[in-house]
Design an enzyme around this catalytic site. Sequence first.
Site, mmCIF file in Angstrom:
data_model
loop_
_atom_site.group_PDB
_atom_site.id
_atom_site.type_symbol
_atom_site.label_atom_id
_atom_site.label_comp_id
_atom_site.label_asym_id
_atom_site.label_seq_id
_atom_site.Cartn_x
_atom_site.Cartn_y
_atom_site.Cartn_z
ATOM 1 N N VAL A 65 -127.190 61.683 -20.031
ATOM 2 C CA VAL A 65 -126.127 61.651 -21.041
ATOM 3 C C VAL A 65 -124.989 60.795 -20.505
ATOM 4 O O VAL A 65 -124.724 60.775 -19.304
ATOM 5 C CB VAL A 65 -125.601 63.058 -21.403
ATOM 6 C CG1 VAL A 65 -126.665 63.861 -22.142
ATOM 7 C CG2 VAL A 65 -125.141 63.815 -20.165
ATOM 8 N N SER A 66 -124.304 60.102 -21.423
ATOM 9 C CA SER A 66 -123.206 59.224 -21.012
ATOM 10 C C SER A 66 -121.904 59.978 -20.837
ATOM 11 O O SER A 66 -121.156 59.761 -19.891
ATOM 12 C CB SER A 66 -123.020 58.107 -22.046
ATOM 13 O OG SER A 66 -124.177 57.328 -22.141
ATOM 14 N N THR A 67 -121.579 60.850 -21.801
ATOM 15 C CA THR A 67 -120.303 61.581 -21.777
ATOM 16 C C THR A 67 -120.543 63.038 -22.122
ATOM 17 O O THR A 67 -121.627 63.438 -22.548
ATOM 18 C CB THR A 67 -119.311 60.992 -22.802
ATOM 19 O OG1 THR A 67 -119.849 61.212 -24.122
ATOM 20 C CG2 THR A 67 -119.116 59.502 -22.593
#
Length: 203
Positions: A10-12
């Site tokens: 996941v990025s954020t």
Amino acid sequence: MARVALYARVSTNKDQTVETQLLALRDWAAGRGHTVVAEFTDEGISGAKGRDKRPGLDAMMKAAALGKFDMVAVVELSRLGRSLSHLVQIGTELQALGVDLFLHRQALDSSTPFGRMQFGMLGVLAEYERDLIRERTLEGLARAKKRGKRLGRPTVSPGKEQKIAALLKAGTPINRIRRITQVGVSAIYRIKKEMEECPPTTN
């Protein structure tokens, strides 16, 4: 049945959690009778980052090289990377190691003939993507040149070149000339080379 490694990213914090991705992949593996032997995750890391900036991906690729599993399962393409060329690079490396790739949402399974065909099509699309980027870059450079925009490193003014030449003739060290003139070392060496190749004529 295969030994499977799961990969989630996941990025954020606003993105879906890695646990959500892992749950979907565990259910898929159980339904197919596969054994999950390892799980790798990268949290808060963009898919645009390379392997050296994604410890989970790096650990997975190292384990693949050691033959720890037969297949890698990922929820979707974007979890592996943000560009087609990057995705194809990872997939090709896995295939070279004898490890298949399964993409849950795209239903791509490189262990099947149809899945291998799909992966081959991704390679063609990645090449097309590279060609488009190259073409846009060349078009941008051409437009900039047409507008009179100078491209590349700034040139050294004639006055500064003369000063550098004089300092070189006086035997001044290169690093000292750089400090005095605020000109890069490569430019100073270029002037030095030109002086050696075309020494001034004497009457």
